[in-house]
Design a protein around this motif. Structure first.
Motif, mmCIF file in Angstrom:
data_model
loop_
_atom_site.group_PDB
_atom_site.id
_atom_site.type_symbol
_atom_site.label_atom_id
_atom_site.label_comp_id
_atom_site.label_asym_id
_atom_site.label_seq_id
_atom_site.Cartn_x
_atom_site.Cartn_y
_atom_site.Cartn_z
ATOM 1 N N PHE A 55 -0.177 0.485 30.406
ATOM 2 C CA PHE A 55 0.236 -0.680 31.172
ATOM 3 C C PHE A 55 1.681 -1.056 30.852
ATOM 4 O O PHE A 55 2.493 -1.259 31.758
ATOM 5 N N PHE A 56 2.010 -1.155 29.577
ATOM 6 C CA PHE A 56 3.367 -1.567 29.209
ATOM 7 C C PHE A 56 4.408 -0.511 29.578
ATOM 8 O O PHE A 56 5.528 -0.853 29.959
ATOM 9 N N LEU A 113 4.198 1.493 32.200
ATOM 10 C CA LEU A 113 4.371 1.328 33.644
ATOM 11 C C LEU A 113 5.224 0.100 33.960
ATOM 12 O O LEU A 113 6.128 0.158 34.797
ATOM 13 N N GLU A 114 4.948 -1.000 33.284
ATOM 14 C CA GLU A 114 5.729 -2.225 33.492
ATOM 15 C C GLU A 114 7.211 -1.997 33.182
ATOM 16 O O GLU A 114 8.084 -2.411 33.948
ATOM 17 N N GLU A 115 7.487 -1.346 32.065
ATOM 18 C CA GLU A 115 8.874 -1.125 31.664
ATOM 19 C C GLU A 115 9.584 -0.167 32.621
ATOM 20 O O GLU A 115 10.723 -0.418 33.029
ATOM 21 N N GLY A 155 8.824 0.386 35.747
ATOM 22 C CA GLY A 155 9.013 -0.341 36.997
ATOM 23 C C GLY A 155 10.179 -1.313 36.919
ATOM 24 O O GLY A 155 10.992 -1.392 37.845
ATOM 25 N N SER A 156 10.284 -2.037 35.823
ATOM 26 C CA SER A 156 11.378 -3.002 35.652
ATOM 27 C C SER A 156 12.743 -2.318 35.572
ATOM 28 O O SER A 156 13.707 -2.770 36.199
ATOM 29 N N HIS A 173 15.536 -2.710 38.478
ATOM 30 C CA HIS A 173 16.852 -3.269 38.143
ATOM 31 C C HIS A 173 17.977 -2.342 38.599
ATOM 32 O O HIS A 173 18.955 -2.794 39.215
ATOM 33 N N ARG A 202 -2.469 2.618 43.974
ATOM 34 C CA ARG A 202 -1.986 1.798 45.093
ATOM 35 C C ARG A 202 -3.086 1.581 46.125
ATOM 36 O O ARG A 202 -3.316 0.462 46.574
#
Length: 163
Positions: free
Chosen positions: A15-16, A18-20, A22-23, A27, A145
């Motif tokens: 999860f983390f 993927l979050e990182e 994606g961020s 950006h 998705r």
């Protein structure tokens, strides 16, 4: 999953990560698009219209596909219309709907923006992956998705009424 219903260390790590990813990607893409005078949502609007069979979509369908609020889409579409990149008109099929169309100027803008956009995506997301890994990633993300899309889109949710 842990016994108490929480996330296991492996699930948290995934999860983390993927979050990182994606961020970081969001950006970099946002910076590239801002350098050419577009927001990420504006670019997504233009690309969605470009990909549409006849170059047009209903505003509601566009909001659903982009996962943006109706008001946010209306604001961004207004800016794009003012710039001559899209046109809005009442839907010929439904008087309550608005149809958005890509203009020739919008098409030109896409062709001007795409090389820089593709360079950022390729450099950050695609280059580190082998063709096999890319296929695996694509398959996994598509499955997730599609699972997430089983819930009704935000734009289909009832509007809250002010008293």
């Amino acid at each position: 999953m842990t016994d108490d219903g929480g996330l296991s260390p492996a699930e948290l790590e995934a999860f983390f990560a993927l979050e990182e990813v994606g961020s970081l990607l969001a950006h970099a893409v946002e910076q590239q698009l801002r350098s050419v005078g577009l927001t990420t949502v504006q670019f997504k609007i233009l690309m969605s219209l470009f990909a549409a069979a006849d170059g047009q979509l209903r505003m509601t369908d566009l909001a659903d596909s982009l996962v943006v609020s109706r008001s946010g889409l209306t604001y961004q579409a207004g800016l794009l219309e003012k710039a001559g990149l899209i046109a809005r008109a009442p839907s010929p099929d439904d008087d309550r709907s608005t149809t958005v169309s890509l203009t020739a100027g919008g098409r030109e803008r896409i062709f001007a923006v795409l090389p820089g956009h593709m360079e950022v995506v390729r450099r950050l997301l695609l280059d580190p992956l082998s063709p096999e890994e890319l296929g695996t990633l694509s398959g996994l993300l598509t499955r997730v998705r599609d699972h997430m899309r089983t819930d009704p889109p935000r734009s289909a949710a009832p509007r809250s009424r002010k008293k």
